[in-house]
Write an enzyme that holds these catalytic residues in place. Structure first.
Site, PDB file in Angstrom:
ATOM      1  N   ASP A  27       0.888  -1.158   0.000  1.00  0.00           N
ATOM      2  CA  ASP A  27       0.000   0.000   0.000  1.00  0.00           C
ATOM      3  C   ASP A  27       0.934   1.217   0.000  1.00  0.00           C
ATOM      4  OD1 ASP A  27      -2.149   1.832   0.676  1.00  0.00           O
ATOM      5  OD2 ASP A  27      -1.444   1.694   2.743  1.00  0.00           O
ATOM      6  N   ASP A  29       0.230   5.214   0.831  1.00  0.00           N
ATOM      7  CA  ASP A  29       0.202   6.186   1.926  1.00  0.00           C
ATOM      8  C   ASP A  29       0.158   5.465   3.276  1.00  0.00           C
ATOM      9  OD1 ASP A  29       0.109   9.205   2.069  1.00  0.00           O
ATOM     10  OD2 ASP A  29      -1.410   8.670   3.552  1.00  0.00           O
ATOM     11  N   ASN A  61      -5.321   3.117  -3.084  1.00  0.00           N
ATOM     12  CA  ASN A  61      -6.701   3.564  -3.281  1.00  0.00           C
ATOM     13  C   ASN A  61      -6.767   5.025  -3.677  1.00  0.00           C
ATOM     14  OD1 ASN A  61      -7.978   1.174  -2.811  1.00  0.00           O
ATOM     15  ND2 ASN A  61      -8.880   1.740  -0.836  1.00  0.00           N
ATOM     16  N   ASN A  62      -5.627   5.680  -3.764  1.00  0.00           N
ATOM     17  CA  ASN A  62      -5.628   7.108  -4.101  1.00  0.00           C
ATOM     18  C   ASN A  62      -5.830   7.290  -5.613  1.00  0.00           C
ATOM     19  OD1 ASN A  62      -5.040   9.810  -4.557  1.00  0.00           O
ATOM     20  ND2 ASN A  62      -3.678   9.895  -2.798  1.00  0.00           N
ATOM     21  N   HIS A 187      -8.946  10.466   5.218  1.00  0.00           N
ATOM     22  CA  HIS A 187      -7.488  10.298   5.194  1.00  0.00           C
ATOM     23  C   HIS A 187      -6.836  11.344   6.072  1.00  0.00           C
ATOM     24  CE1 HIS A 187      -7.938   7.509   1.941  1.00  0.00           C
ATOM     25  NE2 HIS A 187      -8.782   8.356   1.398  1.00  0.00           N
ATOM     26  N   LYS A 218      -9.204  -1.464  -2.944  1.00  0.00           N
ATOM     27  CA  LYS A 218      -9.157  -2.290  -1.730  1.00  0.00           C
ATOM     28  C   LYS A 218     -10.347  -1.946  -0.841  1.00  0.00           C
ATOM     29  CE  LYS A 218      -5.299  -0.188  -1.043  1.00  0.00           C
ATOM     30  NZ  LYS A 218      -4.100   0.407  -0.399  1.00  0.00           N
ATOM     31  N   ASP A 243      -1.300  -0.232   6.039  1.00  0.00           N
ATOM     32  CA  ASP A 243      -1.390   0.482   7.316  1.00  0.00           C
ATOM     33  C   ASP A 243      -2.827   0.572   7.814  1.00  0.00           C
ATOM     34  OD1 ASP A 243      -2.090   2.449   5.250  1.00  0.00           O
ATOM     35  OD2 ASP A 243      -2.103   3.889   6.907  1.00  0.00           O
TER      36      ASP A 243
HETATM   37  N1  PLP Z   1      -7.456   8.583  -1.546  1.00  0.00           N
HETATM   38  C1  PLP Z   1      -6.997   9.812  -1.246  1.00  0.00           C
HETATM   39  C2  PLP Z   1      -7.672  10.996  -1.825  1.00  0.00           C
HETATM   40  C3  PLP Z   1      -5.898   9.961  -0.394  1.00  0.00           C
HETATM   41  O1  PLP Z   1      -5.443  11.192  -0.102  1.00  0.00           O
HETATM   42  C4  PLP Z   1      -5.276   8.806   0.144  1.00  0.00           C
HETATM   43  C5  PLP Z   1      -4.122   8.908   1.031  1.00  0.00           C
HETATM   44  O2  PLP Z   1      -3.507   9.939   1.204  1.00  0.00           O
HETATM   45  C6  PLP Z   1      -5.794   7.553  -0.183  1.00  0.00           C
HETATM   46  C7  PLP Z   1      -6.880   7.480  -1.035  1.00  0.00           C
HETATM   47  C8  PLP Z   1      -5.228   6.287   0.360  1.00  0.00           C
HETATM   48  O3  PLP Z   1      -4.113   5.876  -0.348  1.00  0.00           O
HETATM   49  P1  PLP Z   1      -3.400   4.494  -0.012  1.00  0.00           P
HETATM   50  O4  PLP Z   1      -4.321   3.401  -0.467  1.00  0.00           O
HETATM   51  O5  PLP Z   1      -2.119   4.575  -0.770  1.00  0.00           O
HETATM   52  O6  PLP Z   1      -3.190   4.488   1.471  1.00  0.00           O
HETATM   53 CA    CA Z   2      -2.668   3.431   3.293  1.00  0.00          CA
END
Ligand code: PLP
Ligand code: CA
Length: 304
Positions: A27, A29, A61-62, A187, A218, A243
């Site tokens: 993952d 962030d 998921n970003n 977030h 996810k 995380d």
């Molecule tokens: N979507 C947005 C808009 C975000 O800002 C973030 C994390 O900063 C996420 C999703 C989650 O990302 P990840 O799946 O990499 O934790």
């Molecule tokens: Ca994350």
């Protein structure tokens, strides 16, 4: 309670686990970076795993960036050997789903930002062009596009009541697909702030339409299916590192992967142990197999 899970590992235990895996899914962030700051040691960990010949993938998921933009972020933060093909974002996978699985015949109405629009364009999926000025318009004088056959909802900093109203009208048609990039509730941002996630916008539309969205990101299995179909990844030889228990660890469990919680992001040890100690059988998929303080612990593991 003696059930399996939440095993805090270090040193040679980490080494033995990694030795047994061919593929590592990260993952982003909270695992390899927090916002615009790399987790210290994370670039070295990624390089090391790649040097050892492992398949390394990034599952985020970003949906706010297209994949080419992620490549730039990786290199800006010191990850110099990551290529676009290794990055699986909810925006990219949503476009793949619309093109290859749903094979949607018509246009997509998007609630979302540049990342989603760019991935749809690259995949050749037609969409309703983003409107430049919808503020102040009325529900009656905003035109609807008769070719819309899907609504895709993702993180949208320009979310408006009119977008919600239009999406609602499109989804009155039971044949119009209802997709969500990801279900994330919120977030963490810098300075203790938070931002509402895509899931909160999807929830508004689910309430208004009395329908449920199909989730692409996810914890749905689809992002792993994308990776597996492109790289032939074997779940039994794969480790998912995340995380957030409710997205990343559940995703790993849904896909049959071993899971690891790292404590540099949202979820903490007490929450993982709370799920482990819970009597509810549906909570066990939130329990990570392993826990580390940070993925930087992988570096020390090599020296021991
Ligand atoms: N979507 C947005 C808009 C975000 O800002 C973030 C994390 O900063 C996420 C999703 C989650 O990302 P990840 O799946 O990499 O934790
Ligand atoms: Ca994350």
């Amino acid at each position: 309670v003696s059930s399996k899970g939440c095993q805090k590992i270090r040193g040679s235990q980490i080494r033995d686990l990694l030795d047994a895996k061919r593929y590592v899914l990260f993952d982003c962030d909270g695992v390899i970076w927090n916002g615009e700051t790399a987790v210290p040691g994370a670039p070295e960990v990624v390089s090391l795993l790649k040097q050892q010949g492992k398949g390394v993938f990034f599952v985020t998921n970003n949906c706010t960036r297209p994949r080419e933009n992620y490549v730039q972020k990786f290199s800006r933060l010191g990850f110099n050997d990551v290529v676009q093909e290794e990055i699986f974002s909810s925006a990219y996978c949503s476009a793949v789903y619309l093109r290859d699985v749903a094979k949607v015949q018509g246009k997509v109405f998007v609630i979302g930002g540049n990342g989603v629009y760019k991935e749809l364009r690259d995949a050749g999926v037609p969409f309703v062009e983003e409107e430049t000025d919808v503020a102040g318009g009325s529900i009656y004088d905003c035109p609807l596009d008769s070719e819309v056959r899907a609504v895709l909802v993702g993180y949208d900093e320009k979310f408006t009541f009119l977008k919600l109203a239009k999406a609602c009208c499109y989804l009155r048609n039971a044949e119009c697909l209802f997709l969500a990039t990801d279900p994330d509730p919120w977030h963490p941002l810098r300075g203790g702030r938070v931002t509402p996630g895509s899931g909160s916008l999807t929830a508004a539309l689910e309430t208004a339409t009395e329908r449920k969205a199909t989730v692409i990101g996810k914890p749905s299995r689809f992002m792993f299916e994308c990776i597996a179909s492109q790289f032939g990844v074997d779940p039994a030889q794969s480790l998912m590192i995340g995380d957030r228990l409710e997205t990343d660890i559940l995703f790993g469990a849904n896909c049959g992967l071993d899971t690891m919680l790292t404590l540099t992001g949202v979820s903490q040890m007490d929450e993982a142990e709370g799920y482990k100690d819970s009597d509810a059988p549906d909570k066990k998929d939130f329990v990570p197999d392993y826990v580390v303080d940070t993925i930087a612990d992988f570096l020390q593991a090599q020296g021991e």
